[in-house]
Design a protein around this motif. Structure first.
Motif, PDB file in Angstrom:
ATOM      1  N   ASN A  34      -7.840   5.362  -7.241  1.00 28.45           N
ATOM      2  CA  ASN A  34      -8.871   6.328  -6.866  1.00 28.45           C
ATOM      3  C   ASN A  34      -8.874   7.471  -7.872  1.00 28.45           C
ATOM      4  O   ASN A  34      -7.818   8.016  -8.202  1.00 28.45           O
ATOM      5  CB  ASN A  34      -8.606   6.883  -5.469  1.00 28.45           C
ATOM      6  CG  ASN A  34      -8.705   5.812  -4.411  1.00 28.45           C
ATOM      7  OD1 ASN A  34      -9.771   5.306  -4.120  1.00 28.45           O
ATOM      8  ND2 ASN A  34      -7.563   5.458  -3.828  1.00 28.45           N
TER       9      ASN A  34
ATOM     10  N   SER B  63      -5.519  -0.917  -7.198  1.00 28.88           N
ATOM     11  CA  SER B  63      -6.745  -0.141  -7.000  1.00 28.88           C
ATOM     12  C   SER B  63      -6.401   1.330  -7.206  1.00 28.88           C
ATOM     13  O   SER B  63      -5.420   1.825  -6.650  1.00 28.88           O
ATOM     14  CB  SER B  63      -7.315  -0.372  -5.602  1.00 28.88           C
ATOM     15  OG  SER B  63      -6.400   0.052  -4.614  1.00 28.88           O
TER      16      SER B  63
ATOM     17  N   THR C  88      -1.643  -2.312  -4.239  1.00 25.17           N
ATOM     18  CA  THR C  88      -1.184  -3.100  -5.373  1.00 25.17           C
ATOM     19  C   THR C  88      -1.010  -4.546  -4.921  1.00 25.17           C
ATOM     20  O   THR C  88      -0.398  -4.812  -3.882  1.00 25.17           O
ATOM     21  CB  THR C  88       0.152  -2.569  -5.929  1.00 25.17           C
ATOM     22  OG1 THR C  88      -0.002  -1.199  -6.301  1.00 25.17           O
ATOM     23  CG2 THR C  88       0.597  -3.378  -7.139  1.00 25.17           C
TER      24      THR C  88
ATOM     25  N   SER D 173      -2.079  -6.430  -9.900  1.00 26.73           N
ATOM     26  CA  SER D 173      -3.322  -5.671  -9.990  1.00 26.73           C
ATOM     27  C   SER D 173      -3.294  -4.540  -8.979  1.00 26.73           C
ATOM     28  O   SER D 173      -2.606  -4.626  -7.957  1.00 26.73           O
ATOM     29  CB  SER D 173      -4.538  -6.574  -9.727  1.00 26.73           C
ATOM     30  OG  SER D 173      -4.470  -7.147  -8.440  1.00 26.73           O
TER      31      SER D 173
ATOM     32  N   TYR E  59       0.832  -1.197   0.000  1.00 29.14           N
ATOM     33  CA  TYR E  59       0.000   0.000   0.000  1.00 29.14           C
ATOM     34  C   TYR E  59       0.869   1.250   0.000  1.00 29.14           C
ATOM     35  O   TYR E  59       1.407   1.647   1.024  1.00 29.14           O
ATOM     36  CB  TYR E  59      -0.914   0.022   1.227  1.00 29.14           C
ATOM     37  CG  TYR E  59      -1.815   1.242   1.271  1.00 29.14           C
ATOM     38  CD1 TYR E  59      -2.973   1.275   0.505  1.00 29.14           C
ATOM     39  CD2 TYR E  59      -1.485   2.349   2.037  1.00 29.14           C
ATOM     40  CE1 TYR E  59      -3.799   2.374   0.526  1.00 29.14           C
ATOM     41  CE2 TYR E  59      -2.311   3.465   2.056  1.00 29.14           C
ATOM     42  CZ  TYR E  59      -3.471   3.472   1.298  1.00 29.14           C
ATOM     43  OH  TYR E  59      -4.273   4.573   1.311  1.00 29.14           O
TER      44      TYR E  59
END
Length: 461
Positions: free
Chosen positions: A388, A386, A423, A384, A345
């Motif tokens: 924002n 995320s 990630t 992969s 993170y």
């Protein structure tokens, strides 16, 4: 209120009287050296003089209408108003007051001090028209409230109650109740636009013991004058590391502020961007975490003290010497598939110089049922993330609090209005199977966590 009700309340009042006085003392202490209005300074005297209406009753959790039902016959719309104004600004708004009683109510709007407020408002800032009104049953009256902030007003938060009924208790009583009937609460934020933008809201990194790292905190001056800064590390910002050897969780610290040096210019020049450089020398024996903050001490009246800080978070990368081992049973001779994954993170942000490779990896080994070592084949890797999608004018919920006005124009570490989050890294291995008990060993690198799953396929006919 009847004498019987008064007797029932005496026990509650006596028990909460001390709490009320202490709360008042805290409110006065929070105001610093500012003068406290006479109404607030006389709270203790009023409490002792009239215990029935003591504000401590609010601590019992009862609604204010239980003790003051007469004021519920007055409707006030809106019951709350929030304004952001600069020194020298003014603002008007309308409050509609209705009479729900079956008799005429005398309205005399006035200001009541709220005990819990950062700053005490000057009554001369607010005028209310009309100044009085006899309201008949079922009638409504619109009151015009005008707020004028003087040029020399102190910046900060202000709160006050506007009482419309004639006999609403003083602010030291009503102020303890949310939405006290017959009143409206007015909150003011007196501010000026900040000149300096903090483009680096936080530093978060996974570091290794014995290594040295540098980080850059960027500040942009959007004004026409130079702004002085004096960055310093705050004390008491260390996260505790719990030593598992101690039965009581022995406490040590990853490192102290002396492991971090700060280099900064004295000013952020007008129209330019300045860099505050942090150098972290991680002690060789460090374990656990460090959390603190860099207080930039920006001489900008538009930035409040708690807004001018950059959060610092460092975690020492754990380096296991021995692999993790587990056993599993294969019921068939089908192909064995092993998936191992880890996530990170936002590490490595705002690191000066070349980017470090913090990609997790795994050293995999297997022993088949006969005890023979088997090296599984790496079949695929997967990454992969995320993302924002953000509006740069507003702070993000997972960041330390950053004022929206400071965050305007904040640069993200990805592109434009996209900001990365977690990630995930996944590696998949296969090995020809055999029925029986297997031993799996995993030696991780560049990660604080991992997950694995084992799938045994059907036997081939």
């Amino acid at each position: 209120m009847s004498m019987l009700d008064i007797k029932k309340l005496k026990l509650i009042i006596c028990g909460l009287l001390i709490l009320s006085v202490l709360s008042i003392a805290c409110a006065e202490a929070g105001a610093g050296s500012k003068a406290v209005p006479a109404g607030v300074g006389a709270i203790e005297e009023k409490i002792l003089g009239n215990p029935v209406v003591v504000s401590s009753i609010a601590s019992s959790g009862m609604d204010a209408g239980y003790y003051y039902p007469e004021f519920e016959k007055i409707s006030v719309d809106p019951a709350y108003q929030y304004l952001e104004l600069k020194p020298g600004d003014s603002k008007n708004f309308t409050v509609t007051v209705g009479n729900k009683d079956n008799k005429t109510i005398v309205l005399n709007p006035r200001l009541l001090i709220i005990p819990y407020t950062e700053n005490f408002i000057n009554e001369s800032w607010i005028s209310i028209s009309p100044s009085a009104k006899d309201l008949k049953p079922g009638e409504k009256e619109e009151f015009e409230v005008e707020v004028n902030i003087p040029e020399n007003a102190d910046l900060g938060n202000y709160a006050v109650l506007i009482a419309f009924a004639e006999n609403v208790p003083e602010g030291d009583v009503a102020g303890y109740y949310p939405n006290f009937p017959g009143t409206m609460q007015l909150n003011l934020q007196v501010w000026v636009p900040p000149t300096v933008q903090i483009l680096t809201p936080y530093v978060n990194d996974l570091v290794e013991a014995g290594e040295t790292y540098t980080y850059e905190v960027k500040l942009r001056n959007t004004g026409s004058k130079d702004i002085a800064i004096s960055p310093e590390l705050t004390e008491g910002g260390n996260v505790i590391y719990y030593d598992s050897i101690s039965p009581y969780g022995g406490v040590t610290y990853a490192f102290g502020n002396d492991a971090i040096s700060v280099e900064a210019p004295e000013k952020v020049k007008a129209g330019q961007t300045a860099i505050v450089k942090l150098t972290l020398k991680v002690p060789a024996d460090s374990k656990g975490s460090y959390t603190g903050s860099l207080d930039l001490n920006i001489d900008d009246p538009g930035i409040r003290e708690y807004e001018g800080k950059v959060s610092l978070n460092f975690r020492i990368l754990p380096v296991p010497e021995e692999p993790y081992e587990t056993t599993f049973k294969a019921g068939t001779n089908g192909t064995i598939s092993i998936e191992v994954s880890a996530y990170q993170y936002g590490y490595g942000l705002y690191t000066a110089g070349e980017n470090r490779d913090l990609t997790p990896s795994f050293e995999m080994n297997l022993k088949d049922p006969s005890g023979k070592e088997v090296i599984p084949a790496l079949m695929s890797t997967k990454q992969s993330g995320s993302i924002n999608i953000i509006n740069n004018a507003y702070p993000q919920p997972y960041l330390p609090y950053v004022s929206a006005r400071i965050a305007g124009g904040m640069e993200t570490y990805n592109q434009g209005s996209y900001q990365g989050g977690i990630t995930t890294f996944v590696e998949t291995y296969t090995v020809p199977g055999a029925a029986g008990d297997w031993t799996l060993s995993i030696l991780p690198k560049n990660t604080e966590n991992f997950e694995y799953s084992i799938t045994v396929g059907a036997a081939e006919e």
